[in-house]
Design an enzyme around this catalytic site. Structure first.
Site, PDB file in Angstrom:
ATOM      1  N   ASP A  71      -4.626  -0.024  -6.359  1.00 31.48           N
ATOM      2  CA  ASP A  71      -4.410   0.288  -4.939  1.00 31.48           C
ATOM      3  C   ASP A  71      -5.009  -0.797  -4.046  1.00 31.48           C
ATOM      4  O   ASP A  71      -5.781  -0.510  -3.130  1.00 31.48           O
ATOM      5  CB  ASP A  71      -5.011   1.667  -4.613  1.00 31.48           C
ATOM      6  CG  ASP A  71      -4.739   2.095  -3.178  1.00 31.48           C
ATOM      7  OD1 ASP A  71      -3.833   1.517  -2.553  1.00 31.48           O
ATOM      8  OD2 ASP A  71      -5.438   2.998  -2.675  1.00 31.48           O
ATOM      9  N   ASP A 111       0.855  -1.194   0.000  1.00 32.66           N
ATOM     10  CA  ASP A 111       0.000   0.000   0.000  1.00 32.66           C
ATOM     11  C   ASP A 111       0.887   1.240   0.000  1.00 32.66           C
ATOM     12  O   ASP A 111       1.163   1.792   1.044  1.00 32.66           O
ATOM     13  CB  ASP A 111      -0.920  -0.038   1.227  1.00 32.66           C
ATOM     14  CG  ASP A 111      -2.032   0.996   1.145  1.00 32.66           C
ATOM     15  OD1 ASP A 111      -2.217   1.589   0.068  1.00 32.66           O
ATOM     16  OD2 ASP A 111      -2.720   1.209   2.154  1.00 32.66           O
ATOM     17  N   GLU A 141      -3.008   9.953  -0.677  1.00 28.86           N
ATOM     18  CA  GLU A 141      -4.230   9.133  -0.684  1.00 28.86           C
ATOM     19  C   GLU A 141      -4.677   8.843   0.734  1.00 28.86           C
ATOM     20  O   GLU A 141      -5.849   8.964   1.061  1.00 28.86           O
ATOM     21  CB  GLU A 141      -3.973   7.818  -1.435  1.00 28.86           C
ATOM     22  CG  GLU A 141      -5.246   7.029  -1.740  1.00 28.86           C
ATOM     23  CD  GLU A 141      -5.706   6.127  -0.606  1.00 28.86           C
ATOM     24  OE1 GLU A 141      -6.892   5.760  -0.570  1.00 28.86           O
ATOM     25  OE2 GLU A 141      -4.901   5.782   0.277  1.00 28.86           O
TER      26      GLU A 141
HETATM   27 ZN   LIG Z   1      -3.702   2.570  -0.621  1.00 26.87          ZN
END
Ligand SMILES: [Zn+2]
Length: 459
Positions: free
Chosen positions: A343, A283, A316
């Site tokens: 993502d 991530d 994000e």
């Molecule tokens: Zn992410």
């Protein structure tokens, strides 16, 4: 003369003849097979996690991540490489600890939630009140939690499609505000996690809440057992943090310019920022790596007709990059052919959804045939979610695709100290690159107009 006229007519018919899926498939298959053998994505994940590591927005590491992005795209031969600066709110972790003071003193493993208020200097000590479901806490009237630390211990179910994250996530996102409304002075929530390790999983929460932290799953269960014994249980919570109202952030961009229609743009990417406990491997170093490698491979047989643009979104996790990207590109939305974001780690892609009506086109039929051997389904139901960094573009009308990855293990690692390179399977990563590269190759070299399809579907 007659012969020449015949040839001209034949040529005109050939030019107007609809492109067939079988004509496009060999080139797409070649891109797919090249991608399966290509190590670029793996090298990028390895490089970003090793040379930068964790990169929360507002931190010095995020500046190094920006420089890494610029250097990487340049080294890979992308054009128009630049950083688009914006400012956003950034929450930075400070010293944190939690412990049961009595009646059975012991330490707890926590991670503060993004946007959490700090505790008073020296910490806060209060009795806990445990709720086994989030709804049970919401059912409490105002004032019912006065002076208490509210603890919500509802577990997150494991799913393949990550669909539990939205519904269970509300206990992390809104819990600190809702607990505060009912009088609580602190909030502890079982991590949004599917693993059983003693590593808590952080994440952001709504602004305006009380001091709030995620508990490692075994520690949430420990507090459940203590509360079940019927004696008052007291916890001490110490949390420091810094809130930067206007931190500097960047969306990093590189392009492969279209040879015939450079103004028609395909926008793909992942996010460059990460949470702080791990090294941001799944991530979202993997999303950055997958889309960057795929764009390059899509153009490996020659320059595409349309422009392929890779964006490394810069905030994000705590929000801001989607809004900033739309603000900087609002005049361009009508020229965006399609947008997509990777993502969800590096689990294999098992489904691709495109805008309504998309599979009727030869390019998309060729794509479906190209990725079927990789175990990818292509149902007709349209794409529903594109990714949080392209939400702004989607709301402004840009068509989008959804590449569904196998998220079965994703929440074992997500936002925890265990989000590290060793959890990435190079073969699964390559499968992702192959699916994206095939898609980008076909769309960038075609006239398929998802914008027209979208309008038709909406009528
Ligand atoms: Zn992410």
């Amino acid at each position: 003369m007659r012969h020449l006229a015949c040839l001209l007519v034949a040529a005109a018919i050939a030019a107007a003849a609809p492109v067939q899926a079988q004509d496009l498939a060999p080139a797409a298959a070649a891109v797919r097979d090249r991608a399966l053998d290509d190590a670029t994505a793996w090298k990028l994940v390895e490089s970003l996690t090793t040379e930068v590591g964790a990169r929360p927005v507002g931190s010095p590491a995020m500046m190094r991540a920006r420089d890494w992005g610029l250097a990487t795209l340049t080294a890979l031969g992308f054009a128009n490489v630049h950083a688009e600066a914006f400012t956003t709110r950034a929450w930075l972790r400070g010293e944190e600890s939690a412990e049961v003071v009595g009646p059975w003193p012991q330490k707890l493993q926590i991670l503060g939630l993004g946007n959490s208020a700090p505790t008073p200097k020296g910490g806060l000590t209060a009795e806990i009140i445990v709720f086994r479901t989030y709804q049970a806490m919401l059912d409490q009237p105002p004032g019912a939690l006065k002076g208490k630390i509210a603890v919500v211990t509802q577990p997150m179910p494991r799913t393949q499609d990550a669909s539990s994250y939205g519904p269970i996530g509300v206990q992390r996102r809104q819990g600190p505000v809702e607990a505060g409304k009912r009088g609580a002075v602190g909030y502890l929530v079982r991590s949004l996690a599917t693993d059983g390790t003693r590593l808590p999983h952080t994440g952001t929460s709504a602004a305006g809440g009380i001091p709030a932290a995620a508990l490692a799953p075994p520690d949430a269960e420990l507090l459940e057992r203590m509360a079940a014994r019927g004696k008052p249980v007291t916890v001490r919570l110490v949390m420091n943090s810094t809130l930067v109202p206007a931190a500097q952030a960047w969306n990093v961009v590189g392009e492969i310019r279209g040879a015939e229609k450079p103004d028609e743009v395909i926008v793909v990417g992942g996010h460059l920022d990460s949470w702080d406990p791990g090294t941001g491997a799944i991530d979202d170093a993997t999303g950055i790596a997958i889309t960057t490698a795929a764009a390059r491979l899509a153009a490996s047989a020659g320059p595409p007709k349309r422009t392929l643009r890779v964006v490394m979104w810069g905030s994000e996790e705590q929000g801001g990059s989607s809004e900033a990207y739309l603000a900087a590109h609002k005049d361009e939305v009508s020229r965006i052919v399609v947008a997509g974001e990777s993502d969800l780690g590096a689990g294999r892609i098992w489904r691709v959804s495109v805008p309504a009506g998309g599979w009727a086109h030869p390019e998309m039929r060729a794509f479906a045939a190209t990725v079927a051997p990789l175990g990818v389904l292509t149902p007709t139901a349209p794409a529903l979610q594109g990714g949080s960094d392209i939400e702004g573009l989607i709301e402004a009308g840009a068509p989008f695709v959804e590449f569904s990855q196998d998220a079965d293990r994703y929440f074992d690692l997500h936002h925890s100290a265990d989000d590290t390179l060793d959890k990435v399977d190079p073969r699964d990563l390559a499968q992702n690159v192959a699916v994206w590269a095939s898609f980008l190759h076909l769309v960038a070299n075609s006239d398929i107009d998802f914008r027209a399809l979208k309008t038709a579907a909406n009528r």
